[in-house]
Design a protein around this motif. Structure first.
Motif, PDB file in Angstrom:
ATOM      1  N   VAL A 198       0.858  -1.184   0.000  1.00 48.59           N
ATOM      2  CA  VAL A 198       0.000   0.000   0.000  1.00 48.59           C
ATOM      3  C   VAL A 198       0.894   1.233   0.000  1.00 48.59           C
ATOM      4  O   VAL A 198       2.074   1.155   0.327  1.00 48.59           O
ATOM      5  N   ASP A 223      -4.412   2.394   4.434  1.00 48.14           N
ATOM      6  CA  ASP A 223      -5.033   1.534   3.423  1.00 48.14           C
ATOM      7  C   ASP A 223      -4.865   0.052   3.722  1.00 48.14           C
ATOM      8  O   ASP A 223      -5.429  -0.789   3.018  1.00 48.14           O
ATOM      9  N   TYR A 224      -4.072  -0.289   4.722  1.00 50.80           N
ATOM     10  CA  TYR A 224      -3.848  -1.690   5.046  1.00 50.80           C
ATOM     11  C   TYR A 224      -4.751  -2.076   6.221  1.00 50.80           C
ATOM     12  O   TYR A 224      -4.620  -1.525   7.313  1.00 50.80           O
TER      13      TYR A 224
END
Length: 196
Positions: free
Chosen positions: A131, A136-137
């Motif tokens: 990412v 976003d993870y």
């Protein structure tokens, strides 16, 4: 001959790294990660470990834990392994070991190092090119620590809590820590400590 027990100082945070055997995957599906986190929280609660930061990568995990007792880290991970390894082996019709020997661990005795350890753990997916932004993870504590998303697995450390009086202030200051890269010297020290 049985292995010697490892002891950690009560109330001193510990950075734990546990890798898959031969650096092979330990998680194969989203449900595996959910099960791991659920059983980790259960074992940590039962054996006296607070979880401050974590990231579940495909073939390894990083945890930042504070043990209440000398054996809390070892008994937590042992209890977790007794449930998680058979689950993976049965789910994917495999046999044998899942983890590459014992977990590696390093005490975190400096307050500045604690926050660097938070960053190191939560930036793992970014360094791995999975990412661009740690938010976003989905399999890390970043969104809880930086954005205030509810995460039942995370217990804030007093050093983290000292970042701000209000939650909003704390989250903003925590996000600010991620605005610059980790100093290469600090990065080397983090990697070296957990290996030795």
């Amino acid at each position: 001959m049985p292995r010697k027990r490892r002891f950690f100082l009560p109330n001193v945070p510990v950075h734990v790294v546990h890798r898959g055997n031969n650096r092979q995957a330990v998680f194969f599906d989203y449900s595996d990660r959910r099960v791991y986190l659920h059983w980790l929280a259960d074992a940590a609660g039962h054996h006296g470990c607070s979880i401050h930061a974590y990231v579940l990568m495909t073939n390894h995990v990083h945890l930042l834990l504070t043990p209440a007792e000398r054996e809390s880290v070892s008994t937590t991970l042992q209890a977790l392994g007794r449930r998680f390894v058979p689950y993976i082996n049965q789910s994917y019709e495999r046999t044998g070991t899942l983890w590459e020997g014992r977990f590696k661990a390093s005490p975190v005795q400096d307050e500045g190092y604690l926050l660097a350890c938070h960053r190191y753990i939560e930036l793992n997916p970014v360094r791995a090119g999975m990412v661009e932004n740690p938010a976003d993870y989905p399999w890390s504590s970043f969104r809880a620590n930086a954005l205030g998303e509810r995460d039942p697995f995370v217990c804030p450390h007093p050093v983290y809590l000292s970042l701000g009086v209000s939650e909003a202030e704390r989250h903003a200051r925590y996000r600010d820590l991620f605005s610059t890269e980790i100093n290469p010297k600090t990065l080397r020290a983090l990697r070296s400590c957990v290996q030795t």
